[in-house]
Motif scaffolding. Structure first.
Motif, PDB file in Angstrom:
ATOM      1  N   SER A 132      31.692 -70.976   8.141  1.00  0.00           N
ATOM      2  CA  SER A 132      32.861 -70.132   8.305  1.00  0.00           C
ATOM      3  C   SER A 132      32.481 -68.865   9.045  1.00  0.00           C
ATOM      4  O   SER A 132      31.337 -68.426   9.020  1.00  0.00           O
ATOM      5  N   LEU A 133      33.468 -68.301   9.688  1.00  0.00           N
ATOM      6  CA  LEU A 133      33.225 -67.073  10.439  1.00  0.00           C
ATOM      7  C   LEU A 133      33.050 -65.893   9.493  1.00  0.00           C
ATOM      8  O   LEU A 133      33.692 -65.802   8.453  1.00  0.00           O
ATOM      9  N   HIS A 134      32.186 -64.963   9.878  1.00  0.00           N
ATOM     10  CA  HIS A 134      31.981 -63.740   9.123  1.00  0.00           C
ATOM     11  C   HIS A 134      32.796 -62.624   9.763  1.00  0.00           C
ATOM     12  O   HIS A 134      33.374 -62.771  10.838  1.00  0.00           O
ATOM     13  N   LEU A 176      34.665 -62.124  13.644  1.00  0.00           N
ATOM     14  CA  LEU A 176      36.061 -61.813  13.911  1.00  0.00           C
ATOM     15  C   LEU A 176      36.184 -60.561  14.774  1.00  0.00           C
ATOM     16  O   LEU A 176      37.025 -60.492  15.673  1.00  0.00           O
ATOM     17  N   VAL A 177      35.345 -59.564  14.504  1.00  0.00           N
ATOM     18  CA  VAL A 177      35.374 -58.335  15.298  1.00  0.00           C
ATOM     19  C   VAL A 177      34.994 -58.621  16.746  1.00  0.00           C
ATOM     20  O   VAL A 177      35.651 -58.149  17.685  1.00  0.00           O
ATOM     21  N   VAL A 178      33.927 -59.420  16.951  1.00  0.00           N
ATOM     22  CA  VAL A 178      33.496 -59.749  18.306  1.00  0.00           C
ATOM     23  C   VAL A 178      34.581 -60.541  19.034  1.00  0.00           C
ATOM     24  O   VAL A 178      34.882 -60.291  20.208  1.00  0.00           O
ATOM     25  N   GLY A 209      33.956 -68.752  18.156  1.00  0.00           N
ATOM     26  CA  GLY A 209      35.278 -68.415  17.684  1.00  0.00           C
ATOM     27  C   GLY A 209      36.341 -69.361  18.188  1.00  0.00           C
ATOM     28  O   GLY A 209      36.146 -70.570  18.250  1.00  0.00           O
ATOM     29  N   GLY A 210      37.471 -68.806  18.587  1.00  0.00           N
ATOM     30  CA  GLY A 210      38.610 -69.622  18.976  1.00  0.00           C
ATOM     31  C   GLY A 210      38.880 -69.616  20.447  1.00  0.00           C
ATOM     32  O   GLY A 210      40.022 -69.751  20.873  1.00  0.00           O
ATOM     33  N   VAL A 222      43.137 -68.793  10.268  1.00  0.00           N
ATOM     34  CA  VAL A 222      44.160 -67.761  10.120  1.00  0.00           C
ATOM     35  C   VAL A 222      43.592 -66.394  10.486  1.00  0.00           C
ATOM     36  O   VAL A 222      44.212 -65.616  11.210  1.00  0.00           O
ATOM     37  N   GLY A 223      42.389 -66.106  10.019  1.00  0.00           N
ATOM     38  CA  GLY A 223      41.749 -64.836  10.351  1.00  0.00           C
ATOM     39  C   GLY A 223      41.514 -64.683  11.837  1.00  0.00           C
ATOM     40  O   GLY A 223      41.711 -63.596  12.398  1.00  0.00           O
ATOM     41  N   LEU A 224      41.098 -65.776  12.487  1.00  0.00           N
ATOM     42  CA  LEU A 224      40.873 -65.728  13.933  1.00  0.00           C
ATOM     43  C   LEU A 224      42.162 -65.442  14.692  1.00  0.00           C
ATOM     44  O   LEU A 224      42.193 -64.584  15.582  1.00  0.00           O
TER      45      LEU A 224
END
Length: 460
Positions: A109-111, A115-117, A166-167, A190-192
């Motif tokens: 999972s993404l940390h 998400l910030v990057v 990421g996405g 969802v966070g992405l």
């Protein structure tokens, strides 16, 4: 909405998604070529459909355009639906062709840092697109021919920095990757998407702050001149994005090309405001060459903005990358002399590219400028990065070298501070030398009685 525009967004997004799906399904393909393939696909589709639908192909871009009033709410909603549908169809098509269970984009999972990057480079991508399609950069009387090049270059820089974790900087592709079974981000989709959409809103806000002319009447727009603070903000934002790309992409030494891609997009995006220097050596060369009407105050202001941008980017890198540090020193088995010569030589190449392609038109054309200036500057940086990387570390920017000097002194690393300070001097001297070489090789630019230096925001 015209049916042609709807078809363009559906088909264009589908082709980009299909390209992503094919690359993700190739487990042995080098990630550099995967990124190149995706960026080239975006360039082709934006070039094909930009004149029909605007070539958004990304819900984040459509959201940014809506916030700036460039499209209506109904059109933005339709675009979003068509983009998601096209992405899902393209991804399912790729999945059906390979008829195998493709490996996940990531097994974890993404940390928060991921998400910030992701958000940073969605912000940069949207910012570049909004700038190159703005009223000054893309006027109706003389529309530019580089908006798709700038966008695809920014995408390549972002993918090189996020390393496809990421996405793909696109909410529609993020959703399609998951629904088509390509993604391993069940807990992070969802966070992405939220991070990407928030970045799109920030991009619109940043453009409104930096480009107030977008909201001016036609008469006021014709008389608009960017203020000094706006030009300093341009240099600050461009340098910050560029240094972030350098720091994040060069965690993998095979991605020397990512900063050059970022520079291409940023020069095209901000060149009409400040000239798109993002480098004290370049500013030095431009001021001394007298190709633009820059004063000593401009020189000092640009330098300050560029150094501040480097500081902000470095602080962000230290927060995002564990144990981050710049390594600016001669690379074994090369000696210090070789490193200084390489930094000096290719900093001259970079400065000459700016002077010859961006500060003057350089070609006979009915247009008021050439359209290859950003590409020329980015390729010059790429040449230097590939040539210097394994010899000097490929700094080519006094703002970065100065940050390393200060950081090294604070950590009592006198050796690193010594090398970085010499890099800084070599690069600034390269800026001076570039101005001399330019004046000697472009004497006709100074011989013409009708020639006048351009304002800092006037493009070649």
């Amino acid at each position: 909405m015209r049916p042609a525009a709807a078809a363009a967004e559906l088909l264009g997004t589908g082709v980009v998604a299909f390209t992503v799906g094919c690359n993700v399904s190739a487990p042995n393909a080098p990630i550099e070529w995967q990124i190149a393939s995706i960026a080239c696909s975006l360039l082709a589709m934006m070039s094909a459909f930009g004149s029909i639908s605007g070539g958004h192909l990304n819900p984040a871009v459509s959201l940014s355009m809506l916030c700036l009033g460039k499209i209506q709410l109904a059109d933005a909603a339709a675009y979003l639906i068509l983009q998601v549908a096209g992405a899902i169809l393209g991804m399912l098509f790729a999945s059906s062709i390979f008829q195998v269970s493709p490996p996940p984009v990531s097994s974890a999972s993404l940390h928060g840092a991921d998400l910030v990057v992701e958000g940073i480079f969605v912000l940069m991508l949207n910012f570049v697109i909004l700038c190159v399609t703005g009223r000054r950069n893309h006027p109706e009387s003389e529309p530019n021919q580089f908006y798709s090049v700038a966008a695809s270059a920014a995408l390549a820089a972002g993918l090189g920095s996020t390393q496809l974790k990421g996405g793909v900087l696109n909410p529609a592709l993020t959703i399609a990757l998951r629904l088509a079974g390509f993604g391993g981000f069940e807990a992070g989709v969802v966070g992405l998407v939220i991070a990407q959409l928030v970045a799109a809103l920030l991009a619109a806000g940043l453009v409104q702050l930096l480009r107030p002319e977008e909201q001016l009447s036609t008469e006021s727009f014709q008389n608009y001149i960017p203020k000094f603070g706006t030009r300093l903000g341009s240099e600050l934002i461009g340098t910050t994005f560029l240094i972030l790309t350098i720091g994040l992409s060069l965690q993998d030494q095979r991605r020397w090309w990512a900063p050059a891609c970022a520079l291409v997009g940023l020069v095209y995006a901000l060149g009409d405001l400040s000239g798109g220097h993002f480098n004290p050596a370049v500013t030095t060369a431009v001021v001394l060459s007298r190709t633009r009407m820059l004063t000593t105050s401009d020189l000092l202001g640009f330098w300050a903005s560029q150094v501040l941008g480097s500081v902000l980017a470095t602080l962000a890198l230290m927060a995002l990358v564990p144990h981050f540090q710049w390594d600016l020193s001669p690379q074994a088995p090369f000696q210090a002399g070789a490193a200084y010569i390489m930094e000096f030589t290719f900093c001259i190449v970079l400065c000459l590219a700016v002077l010859s392609a961006s500060c003057i038109k350089g070609i006979a054309s009915d247009f008021s400028r050439n359209f290859y200036f950003g590409l020329a500057v980015g390729v010059a940086l790429l040449a230097g990065s590939l040539s210097c990387g394994r010899i000097s570390g490929a700094c080519l920017n006094p703002a970065v070298a100065l940050i390393v000097v200060v950081s090294s002194v604070l950590h009592s690393d006198t050796s690193a501070a010594f090398y970085a300070s010499n890099y800084c001097l070599a690069q600034l001297f390269a800026g001076v030398t570039s101005a001399v070489l330019f004046r000697s090789t472009h004497a006709k630019e100074y011989a013409s009685k009708s020639r006048t230096a351009r304002l800092p925001f006037q493009m070649a």
